[in-house]
Design a protein around this motif. Sequence first.
Motif: not given
Length: 649
Positions: A357-363
């Motif tokens: 549940n994260t959008v920024d960890a990948t970025l």
Amino acid sequence: MIEFDSDICRDFAEGEKHEWLETNGIGGYAASTINGSNSRRYHGLLTAALNAPLGRVRLVSKIEETVTVNGVEFDLSANRYRDAIHPRGFLFLKSFKVDPFPIWRYSLEGVEIERSLFMVHGENTTVIRWNVISRSGDPDSEISFSIKPLVSCVDYHHLRHADSTFTQRFQSSENCVLYQPTDDAPEIFFNHSGAEAVATGNWYFGFEYPIEAERGFDSKEDLFQPFELRFQNQNEIVLILSTKQQDHRNHSALEEAERDRRDAVVGKAKPKDEFAAQLALAADQFIVKRGEGHSIIAGYPWFSDWGRDTMIALPGLALSTNRPEIAREILFEYSKHISQGMLPNRFPDIGDSPEYNTVDATLWYFEAIRAYVESSGDFDFVKEHLYGKLVEIIWHHLNGTRYGIKVDKDGLLFAGDHGSQLTWMDAKYGDEVFTPRAGKPVEIQALWYNALETMREFASAFDDTDGKHLYRRLSSKASKSFNKKFWNKEEGYLYDVIGPDFSDASVRPNMIFAVSLKHSMVSMYRAKLITERVTNELFTPYGLRSLSPNDPRYCGVYSGSPYERDSAYHQGTVWTWLMGAYVDSLRRTYPKGRKLKKLLKEIRSGLEDQLREQGIGQLSEIYDGNEPHKPRGCFAQAWSVAEILRVLG
């Protein structure tokens, strides 16, 4: 070395504010206050990681120590109960220091005793040693020690209460006592330097932990004391707490090895001053083994290894300390856990299924890889092991993945839905999200553009012509849309989030990433306006406020019940990790100005002082938005240390 004199050590309230930390490189730790009184449920002498780096169980919470000199007893311990502080051993404390691990010195009417404690790297083992340093009163004085371990054997998030299933039986051999509270509990080995083990079997009731009470949690605990160890006329006694049997005679070799290991960490980091050297040691405490590689514990005492925190902290903890091999292992280990184009947000304490549940960890993963290559020049590793996975991540973001994460028609990245909290501002209580940012958050667009430009560079280096053109086309479209839609012309800064029918003009620190990241979409003119706005409304010497004090939703003090604290978490609370992006932005917009020098001096001075505050030798997670900016949250936070080390170390 960080040292406290008797004025602080003998003031119970003051000594209780300062917490020491020892870690073992596999997720386990020992921690408490300098006066010996546990003030949190998380304090203990042996919290073991039984499924490294997680599965943490607080096995031994503390020990009660009594020294007898010529028939006169001196209790060295200290505990907080409802109506009393007992015993009051802190009154005998002459000094406390961290050099490089915790060392206490007690003065007992002519007899000075030193106690030291450290953890063995790679093992769930804590070594404690007492030494009689001097006998100025009577050189022939008879000295004996009584050591009573207090066992909790409980998940480290929980409290122990009196349990009738705890056995009073233990096995005692010449130099070891083995105690297993229940049949399904871990075995605890008390390896010692020749003591008599005497059965006791007592419950100690009603320990009170003030920090837990302040946080609105249950704050009372009972601990079991199964036996007493009695040492007679020994100038040096050793106690090794461990999940396995140890030879107490190895304590000097273990200590020397740990000192050498820490010296090597500092030596490899090549710090320019003592501040940077201490940060290098602090950084080392967060790096842990995971599988065949490494990961990063987000914070002590309660966080596990989080994907977002790991990628943000990696450059500071590993690259700024000249340990690229650690960075490489972390990047490779996390590549094994990519799912549907996403990095895990966190690994749970119990179970093996990561949460995504994260959008920024990948970025942030892209930025960590970019920083690794910039530092090491190791393009071959990326080409062989990571590039294909990064291509797959981009594909999933273009075509859609969990939580509605997908590139919109304008080239910007949409993320989230009602009830989700996918950015670092993720506070939630029950179903209530306190900082809902579903839509297109500003820092997510900055990170997306940075990732696309990073991929364009990799594609060029790896002769991926089609990829190079694709990523350039995508980044160009994102940049054009970003500058058109996110710029708040009336106020002169960036919107925090935009959606189909709204533009959130909250003054938050997230806009600073559009300035600070390696690949930026904003002009120098706009970069200066953004940095000025952040400086004027969000800057403190300890980090950036998460919301402007001019906003009616601003919360200047982080305290109260879990609901109250969660609701204030990103509504004005100061975050130290944001200082990294802020300093990068200052250096971009004011590279040679007096303003840069003035602010850097203020930042450094404030954070140097913090190394002696809540977490000794560490930097806290957060601070109050209002002066005097009291430290809050975790007393040791990975990305706080990492970002300061990266930009100031």
